[in-house]
Scaffold this active site. Structure first.
Site, PDB file in Angstrom:
ATOM      1  NE  ARG A 160     -11.967  55.237 -15.232  1.00 47.66           N
ATOM      2  CZ  ARG A 160     -11.108  56.115 -14.732  1.00 47.66           C
ATOM      3  NH1 ARG A 160      -9.901  56.196 -15.234  1.00 47.66           N
ATOM      4  NH2 ARG A 160     -11.453  56.906 -13.749  1.00 47.66           N
ATOM      5  CD  GLU A 206      -9.559  22.648 -18.734  1.00 44.22           C
ATOM      6  OE1 GLU A 206      -8.381  23.032 -18.836  1.00 44.22           O
ATOM      7  OE2 GLU A 206     -10.162  22.592 -17.650  1.00 44.22           O
ATOM      8  CG  ASP A 236      -7.105  58.370 -12.819  1.00 42.14           C
ATOM      9  OD1 ASP A 236      -7.391  58.861 -11.710  1.00 42.14           O
ATOM     10  OD2 ASP A 236      -7.947  58.116 -13.697  1.00 42.14           O
ATOM     11  N   PRO A 276      -5.559  33.999 -20.133  1.00 41.13           N
ATOM     12  CG  PRO A 276      -5.518  32.071 -18.818  1.00 41.13           C
ATOM     13  CD  PRO A 276      -6.353  32.807 -19.817  1.00 41.13           C
TER      14      PRO A 276
END
Ligand SMILES: C[S@@+](CC[C@H](N)C(=O)[O-])C[C@H]1O[C@@H](n2cnc3c(N)ncnc32)[C@H](O)[C@@H]1O
Length: 250
Positions: free
Chosen positions: A153, A115, A168, A88
């Site tokens: 993709r 963690e 897209d 993150p």
């Protein structure tokens, strides 16, 4: 393209790798995805992969040793291998990053758990850190699937004749226009008449206008970076005037 995914939970990937576009790309040999179980590189009878944090505190930390050994077991493509840590705390994963990664022949994705991972993995063997959003998942596996899906993709041949990815959302810096399929009327909602007109030029202009409208309404930040044609600028000006009029009620 080859992807090696280092994880404590390889079984989580089973159906993801078998189904749909990615499953077909793997069968056709366009993409080669290998799962490396970090536990197999742990030492001792209990194959321990985590330990308590130095300095104290809650939770467990993934040990560096098994991850280093798992990485060393992976054969590299010279100049082409990129080692990515899912975290993150990484750079935000987006469509330009997906394109950048799709040009590499070999990616190694490291999935954390608990963690997180001993910092010496990050400092010693990681080329890029990626986050899939500002929230905390229990593990890097979902993030690795997101990256693997978005990147593969874009590999030539993966979408085949099925459809192009160039329209897209985000490809030209805009959100895509809305789609409709049969029936023509569904629960009193009609398909916009222009899409049934057969007039390709009118349909093109309608789609471009809706794409610009959506982006203006939902993600105006994207418009600042999008490459806009003179036609786009004229359409946007009209959309902005329309929206100013509806706000003042005139
Ligand atoms: C519970 S998280 C650890 C979070 C870490 N303690 C922190 O605060 O930065 C466990 C693992 O999930 C993965 N992860 C969690 N959220 C993620 C995100 N937004 N993007 C990518 N990976 C994520 C990472 O691999 C991470 O090591």
């Amino acid at each position: 393209m080859r992807l090696d995914i280092l994880t404590l939970f390889p079984d989580l990937f089973a159906s993801f790798l078998e189904e749909s576009i990615l499953g077909r790309a793997i069968k056709k040999g366009l993409v080669d995805i290998r799962l490396i179980s970090i536990r197999e590189f742990a030492k001792g009878p209990h194959k321990v992969t985590d330990d308590r944090p130095f300095g104290g505190g809650d939770g467990m930390v993934m040990k560096a040793g098994p991850i280093y050994r798992a990485l060393e077991s992976v054969e590299r493509e010279r100049d082409q291998t990129l080692v990515i840590l899912l975290t993150p705390q990484g750079r935000g994963f987006d469509q330009p990053t997906a394109w950048e990664l799709s040009k590499r022949e070999h990616l190694i994705l490291i999935c954390g758990r608990y963690e997180g991972i001993d910092e010496r993995v990050r400092t010693g063997c990681v080329d890029m850190e990626l986050s899939i959003g500002d929230y905390v998942l229990s593990g890097g596996e979902l993030a690795a699937m997101v990256v693997a899906d978005a990147v593969t993709r874009l590999v030539p041949g993966v979408l085949g004749g099925e459809r192009s990815n160039l329209e897209d959302s985000f490809e030209d810096g805009l959100l895509e226009y809305p789609h409709y399929t049969r029936p023509r009327v569904f629960r009193d909602q009609e398909v916009p008449g222009i899409l049934l007109s057969g007039d390709h030029e009118k349909i093109r202009v309608w789609r471009r206008t809706e794409s610009l409208r959506r982006t203006l309404e939902r993600r105006p930040d994207l418009l600042r970076r999008a490459k806009l044609s003179e036609e786009d600028k004229r359409i946007l000006e009209r959309l902005e005037q329309e929206s100013a009029k509806s706000e003042t009620g005139s």
